[in-house]
Design a protein around this motif. Structure first.
Motif, PDB file in Angstrom:
ATOM      1  N   ALA A 513       0.821  -1.216   0.000  1.00 31.47           N
ATOM      2  CA  ALA A 513       0.000   0.000   0.000  1.00 31.47           C
ATOM      3  C   ALA A 513       0.851   1.260   0.000  1.00 31.47           C
ATOM      4  CB  ALA A 513      -0.932  -0.007   1.199  1.00 31.47           C
ATOM      5  N   THR A 514       2.019   1.203   0.636  1.00 36.19           N
ATOM      6  CA  THR A 514       2.890   2.391   0.745  1.00 36.19           C
ATOM      7  C   THR A 514       4.030   2.383  -0.261  1.00 36.19           C
ATOM      8  OG1 THR A 514       4.227   1.266   2.428  1.00 36.19           O
ATOM      9  CG2 THR A 514       2.404   2.640   3.212  1.00 36.19           C
ATOM     10  N   ASP A 515       3.939   1.463  -1.256  1.00 38.91           N
ATOM     11  CA  ASP A 515       5.010   1.320  -2.240  1.00 38.91           C
ATOM     12  C   ASP A 515       6.330   1.049  -1.535  1.00 38.91           C
ATOM     13  OD1 ASP A 515       6.246   1.174  -4.682  1.00 38.91           O
ATOM     14  OD2 ASP A 515       6.385   3.347  -4.989  1.00 38.91           O
ATOM     15  N   ASN A 521       5.893   8.745  -0.456  1.00 34.49           N
ATOM     16  CA  ASN A 521       4.642   8.636   0.301  1.00 34.49           C
ATOM     17  C   ASN A 521       4.792   9.111   1.741  1.00 34.49           C
ATOM     18  OD1 ASN A 521       3.000   7.567  -1.737  1.00 34.49           O
ATOM     19  ND2 ASN A 521       3.824   5.508  -1.407  1.00 34.49           N
ATOM     20  N   TYR A 532       3.429   7.361   6.700  1.00 28.05           N
ATOM     21  CA  TYR A 532       3.347   7.221   5.249  1.00 28.05           C
ATOM     22  C   TYR A 532       1.890   7.244   4.794  1.00 28.05           C
ATOM     23  CZ  TYR A 532       8.143   5.426   5.674  1.00 28.05           C
ATOM     24  OH  TYR A 532       9.480   5.287   5.952  1.00 28.05           O
ATOM     25  N   GLY A 534      -0.757   5.651   2.155  1.00 30.00           N
ATOM     26  CA  GLY A 534      -0.879   4.400   1.424  1.00 30.00           C
ATOM     27  C   GLY A 534      -2.245   4.233   0.810  1.00 30.00           C
ATOM     28  N   GLU A 541      -7.716   4.951   0.954  1.00 33.28           N
ATOM     29  CA  GLU A 541      -6.486   5.626   1.335  1.00 33.28           C
ATOM     30  C   GLU A 541      -6.296   5.538   2.848  1.00 33.28           C
ATOM     31  OE1 GLU A 541      -5.471   9.044  -1.886  1.00 33.28           O
ATOM     32  OE2 GLU A 541      -7.057   9.541  -0.453  1.00 33.28           O
TER      33      GLU A 541
END
Length: 829
Positions: A513-515, A521, A532, A534, A541
């Motif tokens: 979700a947060t890369d 992010n 972060y 995400g 979100e």
């Protein structure tokens, strides 16, 4: 005026007015076609018993002139305006008149003496009026235009009661006139000094069974009244029943005693309030208001779910229903704002039954049908025969319940009450209904057959409890057991297992979700670690608070926040959606708030005032209205977030402490929080209470007003912190000079100097050195909400005599225009 020339000009001016619009002394309660009211003459119309008065008025910080009605009998202390004619068309100069013209009431702008301009009119088009008309102010506050030869109701051509502004008076009707299609509704003022149409309205909906909705911007329902149950509105002031006839659908209220004055109003902030006049205190006393809590929010729990403010979580699925599977995060939190769905579909083949919900607010009745002729048994049979029927209830509680209401759509906006409410019967498969019907019988059988075992269990629990008490005294260890968390969703503290009521989320899902916790992010950083942004696979979100391995926030703070915030539900508290524990990783997953914390949006005072009001209400909930008393201990600017509607949300409960209802204060050897926001008794002696949070709130309030931080304030050697700076200017009567220049705009309608000064005084009351002198948050909220509430003079603030303990050395002065990141570095924990 001095000198003959000025007198001459004045004489000429008056002469012109007299020639154009003859002015007569209006000493009665009527206005004839030969009379007029003008601003310059200060003449008014007074009701026969001198209860109400009508005339021109002007408000502070507002350049417009209006025609309005106010209480004359109580106007010596503060005028209470109950009706405004030209609320959206004020006169820009004191050159106006009210008169009767062509059988209509008109307000004329006569600044141009050759061509007067109409800014407001009754706009009657009836052409069969033969007798002269007069305007009359009645003792009930109604301003009527009628046939001068007919003082009966059928002689009234127009009345102000048909055009309410923000106030409902006794005998005034709210609702629909079926013959004309006209809907009488309340519309809030734009602000306390601006009577123009505001964002909020309170109006009746007649589709289905009549009910009344509070709207924002005419597009979003905020609150729904409960339907009339034949006796009362149990969530509203005592009012007359709905007048359901061929001509109208309305309700009103009456006062049965003389010399009692009462009003029902819609405030500029969207609050419905009922007041009575207190002659002893010379003030309006609020004895009812709505919305009261989160359960009053329209459809807060979604479909087939009901809200119960006495439980945690507040949203509960109706028996026979389960949380919607499309909301996995909300499901784990058990908030169920996404609603619930049937566990088993009804069959409509004779195998269906009903689950009874007792003492509830009946669902939104826009899709309901009503039959007043039948009782509950016939109503049940009718619902069973209709495959689309989802629920039924009595319409009227008389005679043990009479009249039939049936629903065919989804059931929404249900809430539970302790008493004085109706019962709802929801259609489910017969097994679910049987489970409820047989619950007490089965319980009795189980108890009867196992009483011996129960006695043994009780004895075992006593022994077990004693052992746990001994272990508790010897250890306060708080182990994080990953296997237990992953498999059972429980935490272990002092060998006591507690249900988190919170979903445990997989580390891989959070990383995705947060890369993989990308710097792109990153939202903010503090002593605890990094936050972060995400996005989950379902598109939701989130904000992820990832605790650093070197964080000063340990397991205690982490689990404290999980246990606390998962059980707290309020519009001004941030929502915790889940948590993640993976080896030495600890993460908290929150709702993502679009506006983060105070930022560049806050260029006007109105937004700042709304924010501090919301923070105060959130803090009041923690101190008084939640299921347990919570002391936050770290309230500061960076711990208040803003959503897309600029609604403030208090966050970061890692340092919070739960108090018992009989506890007022406690001591600690470990002082946590942020210097600059700590109360003196807490920073120096470790003593904390609700008044400690009040002090922190006062600092935050003064920061928001001034645009400066307390713990980084420096103004030469004169003021070593913000509190002493504000105090010095307040004592000199120069309070406005401390206001942030960004919000000082004398040309703006949102800039309210008197409101800013009032808030500075409230802030100084909150930061007084002695905790006993500080107000409770309930008093603070009251002072924010009522301009008539008396505010005492503040005493010396804490830390005003010398240097703030926030730093051993002065930092560089920084002007704070409320644009810091969401989660700033934590100080002195």
């Amino acid at each position: 005026m001095n000198g003959v020339p000025n007198f001459h000009h004045c004489y000429t001016f008056v002469l012109v007015l007299v020639l154009l619009f003859p002015v007569f002394s209006v000493s009665t309660n009527t206005l004839s076609a030969k009379e007029s009211l003008t601003i310059s003459s200060h003449n008014t119309i007074v009701s026969p018993s001198h209860i109400f008065e009508l005339g021109f008025f002007k408000l502070p910080s507002n350049s417009g002139w209006y025609i309005g009605i106010w209480y004359k009998v109580i106007s010596k202390t503060k005028r209470t305006y109950v009706w405004v004619a030209n609320r959206n068309s004020p006169l820009s100069s004191p050159m106006g008149t009210l008169k009767i013209s062509d059988n209509n009431l008109v307000i004329l702008d006569i600044s141009n003496t050759t061509t007067p301009v109409s800014v407001w009119s009754t706009n009657l088009t009836r052409g069969d009026i033969k007798s002269p008309v007069i305007a009359e102010l009645l003792d009930n506050g109604n301003f009527v235009l009628r046939d001068s030869n007919n003082n009966k109701p059928d002689g009234i051509l127009w009345q102000s009661f048909d055009f309410p502004t923000d106030t409902l008076l006794p005998e005034m009707k709210l609702g629909w006139d079926r013959k004309t299609g006209f809907n009488r509704l309340l519309r809030s003022w734009r602000s306390p000094d601006d009577p123009s149409s505001g964002d909020y309205s309170f109006k009746m909906e007649t589709k289905g069974f009549p009910q009344i909705f509070l709207w924002k911007s005419d597009s979003r329902r905020l609150y729904r009244s409960r339907p009339w149950n034949g006796v009362r509105f149990s969530d509203a002031p005592e009012m007359q029943p709905f007048n359901l006839s061929n001509e109208e659908v309305t309700y009103s209220f009456q006062i049965t005693k003389d010399n009692i004055y009462s009003i029902f109003t819609l405030s500029s902030k969207g609050l419905l309030e009922r007041f009575t006049w207190n002659e002893t205190e010379h003030n309006w006393h609020q004895f009812w208001h709505a919305p009261k809590d989160q359960c009053d929010q329209y459809k807060v729990c979604g479909s087939y779910s009901y809200c119960n403010s006495k439980k945690s979580p507040v949203c509960q699925c109706i028996k026979g229903f389960e949380p919607e599977p499309m909301y996995p995060v909300v499901l784990g939190l058990r908030n169920r704002s996404g609603g619930c769905a049937r566990q088993t579909q009804v069959s409509c083949d004779g195998r269906d039954g009903f689950v009874q919900l007792k003492n509830i607010k009946l669902p939104d009745s826009m899709e309901a049908s009503v039959d007043r002729r039948i009782g509950v048994k016939e109503c049940k049979d009718r619902c069973l025969k209709d495959c689309s029927c989802t629920a039924f209830a009595n319409r009227d509680i008389h005679r043990g319940g009479w009249g039939c209401m049936t629903w065919t759509g989804e059931l929404v906006d249900i809430r539970s009450y302790t008493k004085t409410s109706q019962d709802l019967y929801v259609r489910v498969v017969r097994q679910a209904a049987a489970d409820q019907d047989d619950k007490s019988k089965k319980s009795a059988k189980v108890i009867g057959s196992s009483i011996g075992v129960s006695m043994l269990l009780v004895l075992s629990f006593i022994i077990y409890g004693f052992r746990m008490w001994k272990q508790k005294r010897s250890s306060i260890d708080f182990p994080m057991k990953e296997a237990l968390l992953s498999s059972m969703g429980h935490i272990s503290r002092e060998n006591k297992t507690e249900d988190l009521e919170l979903p445990l989320m997989e580390f891989d899902a959070i990383a995705t979700a947060t890369d993989n916790f990308s710097d792109a992010n990153k939202l903010g950083q503090g002593g605890f670690g990094i936050v972060y942004k995400g996005r989950l696979l379902d598109g939701k979100e989130i904000a992820v608070k990832r605790l650093s391995k070197t964080s000063v926030q340990g397991n205690d703070e982490f689990m404290n926040e999980v246990r606390l915030i998962a059980r707290l539900q309020h519009i001004n508290l941030v929502r915790l959606l889940g948590c993640c524990v993976n080896k030495d990783e600890k993460m908290l997953i929150y709702e993502y708030l679009e506006n983060l914390s105070f930022d560049s949006h806050l260029f006007d005072w109105k937004k700042r005032f709304d924010i501090v009001n919301g923070i105060a209400r959130g803090l009041l909930y923690l101190h008084q209205d939640s299921r347990f008393r919570v002391i936050h201990r770290d309230l500061k600017a960076s711990n208040v977030l803003l959503d897309k509607d600029m609604t403030p949300k208090i966050s970061d409960f890692g340092m919070a402490r739960i108090f018992g209802r009989d506890e007022t204060e406690a001591n600690t050897r470990k002082v946590v929080g942020t210097y600059g926001y700590m109360s003196p008794e807490y920073a120096m002696y470790g003593k904390f209470s609700m008044k400690s949070d009040v002090f922190s709130f006062g600092v935050l309030l003064l920061e928001i007003i001034s645009g400066k931080r307390n713990n980084s304030f420096y103004d030469s050697d004169r003021d070593l912190n913000l509190l002493s700076f504000v105090w010095r200017y307040w004592k000199k009567g120069k309070g406005l000079e401390i206001a942030d220049p960004v919000i000082v705009d004398w040309s703006s309608s949102t800039f309210r100097p008197h409101e800013i000064l009032r808030c500075i005084q409230i802030g100084l009351l909150c930061v007084q050195e002695s905790a006993d002198d500080r107000p409770m948050m309930s008093s603070v909220v009251l002072m924010f909400g009522s301009e008539t509430t008396a505010i005492p003079q503040p005493k010396t603030p804490g830390f005003c005599a010398g240097k703030s303990p926030s730093d051993s050395k002065q930092r560089e002065y920084r002007s704070w225009t409320v644009n810091q990141i969401t989660l700033s570095i934590l100080d002195a924990r």
